[in-house]
Design a protein around this motif. Structure first.
Motif, PDB file in Angstrom:
ATOM      1  N   VAL A 194      46.287 -64.117  -1.261  1.00  0.00           N
ATOM      2  CA  VAL A 194      46.962 -62.840  -1.470  1.00  0.00           C
ATOM      3  C   VAL A 194      47.431 -62.356  -0.098  1.00  0.00           C
ATOM      4  O   VAL A 194      46.615 -62.076   0.786  1.00  0.00           O
ATOM      5  CB  VAL A 194      46.046 -61.783  -2.110  1.00  0.00           C
ATOM      6  N   LEU A 195      48.754 -62.290   0.087  1.00  0.00           N
ATOM      7  CA  LEU A 195      49.336 -61.875   1.364  1.00  0.00           C
ATOM      8  C   LEU A 195      49.912 -60.474   1.252  1.00  0.00           C
ATOM      9  O   LEU A 195      50.515 -60.112   0.228  1.00  0.00           O
ATOM     10  CB  LEU A 195      50.451 -62.827   1.795  1.00  0.00           C
ATOM     11  N   LEU A 196      49.764 -59.693   2.322  1.00  0.00           N
ATOM     12  CA  LEU A 196      50.391 -58.376   2.412  1.00  0.00           C
ATOM     13  C   LEU A 196      51.659 -58.512   3.247  1.00  0.00           C
ATOM     14  O   LEU A 196      51.616 -58.976   4.392  1.00  0.00           O
ATOM     15  CB  LEU A 196      49.441 -57.379   3.062  1.00  0.00           C
ATOM     16  N   LEU A 197      52.792 -58.096   2.673  1.00  0.00           N
ATOM     17  CA  LEU A 197      54.082 -58.137   3.364  1.00  0.00           C
ATOM     18  C   LEU A 197      54.630 -56.729   3.511  1.00  0.00           C
ATOM     19  O   LEU A 197      54.213 -55.802   2.809  1.00  0.00           O
ATOM     20  CB  LEU A 197      55.092 -58.984   2.576  1.00  0.00           C
ATOM     21  N   GLN A 198      55.588 -56.575   4.417  1.00  0.00           N
ATOM     22  CA  GLN A 198      56.250 -55.285   4.578  1.00  0.00           C
ATOM     23  C   GLN A 198      57.744 -55.493   4.760  1.00  0.00           C
ATOM     24  O   GLN A 198      58.183 -56.356   5.520  1.00  0.00           O
ATOM     25  CB  GLN A 198      55.681 -54.511   5.768  1.00  0.00           C
ATOM     26  N   VAL A 273      52.942 -57.410  -2.113  1.00  0.00           N
ATOM     27  CA  VAL A 273      52.033 -58.543  -1.987  1.00  0.00           C
ATOM     28  C   VAL A 273      52.642 -59.773  -2.637  1.00  0.00           C
ATOM     29  O   VAL A 273      53.427 -59.673  -3.585  1.00  0.00           O
ATOM     30  CB  VAL A 273      50.643 -58.258  -2.601  1.00  0.00           C
ATOM     31  N   LEU A 274      52.276 -60.923  -2.098  1.00  0.00           N
ATOM     32  CA  LEU A 274      52.582 -62.212  -2.707  1.00  0.00           C
ATOM     33  C   LEU A 274      51.259 -62.895  -3.024  1.00  0.00           C
ATOM     34  O   LEU A 274      50.339 -62.892  -2.201  1.00  0.00           O
ATOM     35  CB  LEU A 274      53.389 -63.107  -1.772  1.00  0.00           C
ATOM     36  N   VAL A 275      51.175 -63.454  -4.212  1.00  0.00           N
ATOM     37  CA  VAL A 275      49.975 -64.144  -4.656  1.00  0.00           C
ATOM     38  C   VAL A 275      50.357 -65.583  -4.971  1.00  0.00           C
ATOM     39  O   VAL A 275      51.348 -65.823  -5.672  1.00  0.00           O
ATOM     40  CB  VAL A 275      49.388 -63.463  -5.908  1.00  0.00           C
ATOM     41  N   PHE A 276      49.602 -66.539  -4.444  1.00  0.00           N
ATOM     42  CA  PHE A 276      49.898 -67.932  -4.777  1.00  0.00           C
ATOM     43  C   PHE A 276      48.626 -68.753  -4.768  1.00  0.00           C
ATOM     44  O   PHE A 276      47.588 -68.338  -4.224  1.00  0.00           O
ATOM     45  CB  PHE A 276      50.960 -68.530  -3.842  1.00  0.00           C
ATOM     46  N   ILE A 277      48.697 -69.920  -5.384  1.00  0.00           N
ATOM     47  CA  ILE A 277      47.550 -70.805  -5.466  1.00  0.00           C
ATOM     48  C   ILE A 277      47.973 -72.196  -5.023  1.00  0.00           C
ATOM     49  O   ILE A 277      49.084 -72.647  -5.306  1.00  0.00           O
ATOM     50  CB  ILE A 277      46.950 -70.802  -6.888  1.00  0.00           C
ATOM     51  N   ALA A 278      47.081 -72.845  -4.269  1.00  0.00           N
ATOM     52  CA  ALA A 278      47.404 -74.130  -3.650  1.00  0.00           C
ATOM     53  C   ALA A 278      46.230 -75.079  -3.777  1.00  0.00           C
ATOM     54  O   ALA A 278      45.111 -74.691  -4.135  1.00  0.00           O
ATOM     55  CB  ALA A 278      47.737 -73.919  -2.172  1.00  0.00           C
ATOM     56  N   PRO A 290      53.910 -59.261  -7.717  1.00  0.00           N
ATOM     57  CA  PRO A 290      53.809 -58.139  -8.664  1.00  0.00           C
ATOM     58  C   PRO A 290      54.581 -56.926  -8.185  1.00  0.00           C
ATOM     59  O   PRO A 290      54.764 -56.732  -6.983  1.00  0.00           O
ATOM     60  CB  PRO A 290      52.304 -57.861  -8.712  1.00  0.00           C
ATOM     61  N   THR A 291      55.044 -56.135  -9.127  1.00  0.00           N
ATOM     62  CA  THR A 291      55.675 -54.864  -8.789  1.00  0.00           C
ATOM     63  C   THR A 291      54.610 -53.924  -8.233  1.00  0.00           C
ATOM     64  O   THR A 291      53.557 -53.727  -8.835  1.00  0.00           O
ATOM     65  CB  THR A 291      56.318 -54.236 -10.029  1.00  0.00           C
TER      66      THR A 291
END
Length: 295
Positions: A194-198, A273-278, A290-291
């Motif tokens: 889970v990344l926090l972006l701006q 936020v961006l959520v991804f799985i690897a 997500p909005t």
């Protein structure tokens, strides 16, 4: 690409997305969205393009422009993250996690990018065959990844309590297949990030006006989808994968007033936020943005 239509789409993204944090009348409306939870059907991968960049890099705005165009052409399928790292960043907008990601990518020149943290050996910047590829290969690599089937689907919600500056993220996932490595060995663990972006971080950027003038705002460069922090562990949180099963993870994060050595204001309305799985450090399966709901 359909150049004329695409240019309009990119301009729309930039001018809608670039908000002036000093203008109290220029805040977006608070979205109220009821999400559709995670699909249990087999789906194709989404693409995430992590672009390694820096405010002193003269060619980096061209990389930003290219990523914007790809995102505009494939909305909801391609997601960009700008990671400021290396000598061209020179300490500006850098993060501890972003530096680790850059060091793992075998970058030979800026701008560079990785698509789903997959090694495209034919495109690698480094002769050793690392993840980093040059901007001319961004779109080809993203299209390649979107043709592949993902073994897992994810869906997330994100909400900020403005009074307490608390971010809450809820992630649901469902495995439609057992994930395997390149040798078809079934994996016993995956990693959830889970990344926090701006968005709309106004500042300097070498050659911004030349290579990407649509992101210039009152003489400053409007930095978008900038990595600010990793809410999970740097290399993700462990998930146990198994076909036909799902998982739920919840996170809370205290949003500081400013982020980084630059003391960049963390404007709540500009965060996402961006959520991804690897598989682990490499091979991202799929992504969700997500909005963001502000309450």
């Amino acid at each position: 690409m359909k150049k004329s239509l695409l240019l309009l789409a990119v301009l729309a993204i930039v001018f809608v997305g670039c908000k002036d944090p000093d203008d109290p009348n220029n805040e977006p409306k608070e979205p109220q969205v009821t999400p559709k939870w995670c699909s249990t059907q087999v789906e194709k991968k989404h693409a995430i393009l992590e672009e390694f960049t820096g405010q002193g890099c003269g060619y980096c705005p061209d990389g930003h422009r290219i990523v914007n165009e790809i995102m505009a052409e494939y909305p909801g399928q391609v997601f960009g993250v700008n990671i400021h790292a290396g000598g061209y960043a020179n300490g500006h907008y850098m993060t501890t996690d972003g530096t680790k990601y850059a060091n793992d990518a075998d970058i030979a020149g800026y701008p560079a990018g990785s698509v789903n943290r997959h090694v495209f050996s034919a495109y690698s910047q480094d002769e050793k065959g690392g993840m980093a590829i040059s901007r001319g290969y961004f779109e080809t690599a993203a299209k390649n990844m979107m043709k592949k089937t993902s073994p897992v689907n994810i869906k997330a919600t994100a909400e900020i309590d403005k009074a307490t500056r608390t971010l809450s993220v809820k992630v649901k996932g469902y495995y439609t297949a057992d994930p395997t490595d390149a040798n078809d060995n079934v994996l016993s663990s995956n990693s959830l990030y889970v990344l926090l972006l701006q968005d709309s971080v106004l500042g300097e950027q070498a050659n911004g006006a030349y290579y990407n003038p649509s992101q210039m705002v009152n003489g400053q460069y409007c930095h978008m989808h900038m990595l600010r922090d990793c809410i999970t562990e740097t290399w993700g949180d462990a998930i146990t994968p198994k076909a036909g099963t799902g998982f739920t993870k919840e996170y809370t994060y205290a949003i500081p007033e400013t982020i980084g050595n630059d003391k960049v204001p963390a404007v709540l309305e500009h965060l996402k936020v961006l959520v991804f799985i690897a598989e682990g450090k490499r091979e991202i399966y799929t992504v969700d943005e997500p909005t963001m709901v502000l309450k």
